[in-house]
Structures are given as C-alpha cells and as structure tokens.
Design an enzyme around this catalytic site. Sequence first.
Site, PDB file in Angstrom:
ATOM      1  N   LYS A  13       4.345 -15.183   4.187  1.00 32.51           N
ATOM      2  CA  LYS A  13       4.810 -15.614   2.858  1.00 32.51           C
ATOM      3  C   LYS A  13       6.233 -15.114   2.594  1.00 32.51           C
ATOM      4  O   LYS A  13       7.113 -15.880   2.204  1.00 32.51           O
ATOM      5  CB  LYS A  13       3.868 -15.078   1.759  1.00 32.51           C
ATOM      6  N   ARG A  88      -2.778 -13.718  -7.582  1.00 29.28           N
ATOM      7  CA  ARG A  88      -3.665 -13.082  -6.613  1.00 29.28           C
ATOM      8  C   ARG A  88      -5.125 -13.112  -7.048  1.00 29.28           C
ATOM      9  O   ARG A  88      -5.996 -12.703  -6.297  1.00 29.28           O
ATOM     10  CB  ARG A  88      -3.315 -11.617  -6.539  1.00 29.28           C
ATOM     11  N   ARG A 127       5.393  -4.874  11.869  1.00 25.50           N
ATOM     12  CA  ARG A 127       6.427  -5.335  10.923  1.00 25.50           C
ATOM     13  C   ARG A 127       7.364  -4.179  10.564  1.00 25.50           C
ATOM     14  O   ARG A 127       6.947  -3.046  10.418  1.00 25.50           O
ATOM     15  CB  ARG A 127       5.776  -5.836   9.629  1.00 25.50           C
ATOM     16  N   ARG A 159       6.104  -0.340   6.080  1.00 24.31           N
ATOM     17  CA  ARG A 159       5.398  -0.201   4.805  1.00 24.31           C
ATOM     18  C   ARG A 159       4.219   0.762   4.943  1.00 24.31           C
ATOM     19  O   ARG A 159       3.529   0.760   5.960  1.00 24.31           O
ATOM     20  CB  ARG A 159       4.905  -1.580   4.344  1.00 24.31           C
ATOM     21  N   ARG A 170      -7.103  -5.024   2.670  1.00 22.39           N
ATOM     22  CA  ARG A 170      -6.344  -6.058   1.948  1.00 22.39           C
ATOM     23  C   ARG A 170      -6.955  -7.440   2.209  1.00 22.39           C
ATOM     24  O   ARG A 170      -7.004  -8.288   1.327  1.00 22.39           O
ATOM     25  CB  ARG A 170      -4.869  -6.038   2.386  1.00 22.39           C
TER      26      ARG A 170
END
Length: 215
Positions: A13, A88, A127, A159, A170
């Site tokens: 996203k 969300r 990432r 992160r 998540r």
Amino acid sequence: MDLILFGPPGAGKGTQAQRLIDILEIPQISTGDLMRAERKSGSALGKEFDEFMSKGLLVPDELVLRLFQQRLDQEDAKKGAIFDGYPRTVPQAESLDGVLAERDRKVDVVVSIEVGLDEMIERIVHRRSCEACGQIYHLRYNPPPRADACSCDGKLVQRKDDTEEVVRKRYDEYLQKTAPIVDHYKKKDVVKAVDGVGTLDEVTDRIKQAIGGVS
Ligand code: AP5
Ligand code: MG
C-alpha cells in the site's frame, strides 16, 4: 479522486501510494505514518498509539478519527487523496463516508491489493524505510542504493512492529476487523481487486488499469 489502497500488512500500500502521488497529483494519507510521526514526537498521544502498534493491535477508532480528519482538512487534500491504511474497521469506513459526504465527496474506488501470508512476512521482515523522507525499500526486491542509506542520504530504519510475530498478529487483526470493509464497499460497487505479486512497475500498471475510467 478519493482512492482507498486496501490490503493486508506488506501488500504494498505504502509503496504504491508513493508512486501514485505523482501520477494522480493527490497526496497520500497514511494513518500508520501519522501515528509513527506522533510517536516519534514523544507526545502523550504518541505513547498511547505505541501501546497498540507495538503489539500489532489496531489503535481504537476514537483515537484515529481526529488524527485522520485533521490531515484530510489540510489544503493539499481538498481535491482528493490516496487513503493508505485507513479505513481499518467498518466504523472507520462509515465515518469516512460521512466525512467525505460533508465535503461533497465520496470514495470513488477501493483498490484491494492481494498477496498471501508467506509473501507478506518475507516482505515485511526485510523492509527498511528512510527516517528522513519515508521512502520504502526491501533489502532484496527493492534494494536501497547503499546498505544503510536512502538516495536522499537519510538513515534507513526498520519498523519496531516488523517482526514475524507482530506481523502475524497484524494479519489476525486484518482478517477480523479490516477485511469486512470490502463487503461494505462492494455494496457500493467500487472495489477493484489487483494481484499484488509482481514487480513494482507491474503492480502500478495493474492499479492504473483498475482505476482507469474512474474520475
Ligand atoms: P500501517 O503502517 O498501516 O501498516 P500495515 O497496514 O501493517 O501495512 P504495512 O505498512 O506494513 O504494509 P504496506 O502494505 O504499506 O506495504 P509496503 O508498501 O511498506 O499500520 C501500522 C499500525 O498502525 C497498525 O498495526 C495499527 O496498530 C496502527 N494503525 C494504522 N492505521 C490505523 C487505523 N486506521 N486504525 C487503527 N490502527 C491503525 O511494502 C512492504 C515491503 O514489501 C517493503 O519492503 C516493499 O519494498 C516491499 N514490496 C512492495 N511491493 C512489492 C512487490 N510488488 N514485490 C516485492 N516487494 C514489494
Ligand atoms: Mg504501509
């Protein structure tokens, strides 16, 4: 245009939103980025966000709504926006519909980026993001120019919630609370599903094709 980029953690996203900003000439509104900025500021609100984010849980709706609305009302978002990570929950989607309607706007299209769990985990644990400009990299699929620095010279960071354990949490939250949003928008006939596996360019092309004809 008001566009929701929808999908599970690691779907791409943020990556695709950064590319669509220039193509569509509208800003990206990422509630995750807004919350991370608040957390970095050390504010009491940021500490509250951290309680949930570090565990992979969604932040309660009432804490998200004001943050989102303040961003939507900034000048650059007056003609449309790319919503990344918002809404969300179904109540957030209903609230978004209402907030846009008050401004004579509506969700024009929901692009649902589809990837499987193994791919999500592989993407997320490798990432890295630039602390200065927010550019998103992947150590293998979209490597930075240097191991520890962005093209802008900013420092690359991982992160806090990018561990396999937290990603699985998540994803549970996504299945339980976020995935039902698709049905909410299917009733309005605005959902376009896009295969999220492929090169960054291929996925961008699929999104452009999916939103072609939507004004
Ligand atoms: P948020 O920041 O929104 O995280 P997320 O939804 O889990 O999504 P990610 O940012 O992890 O993934 P992405 O889809 O953006 O993928 P990316 O482009 O980076 O939310 C974090 C937390 O904040 C939540 O858990 C919650 O606590 C809270 N929160 C935020 N919004 C909220 C809300 N509205 N309500 C309540 N709580 C909220 O790509 C991932 C990796 O894959 C990168 O390394 C990238 O380089 C790579 N990649 C991208 N595309 C490709 C490709 N095609 N091929 C190979 N690799 C690719
Ligand atoms: Mg993101």
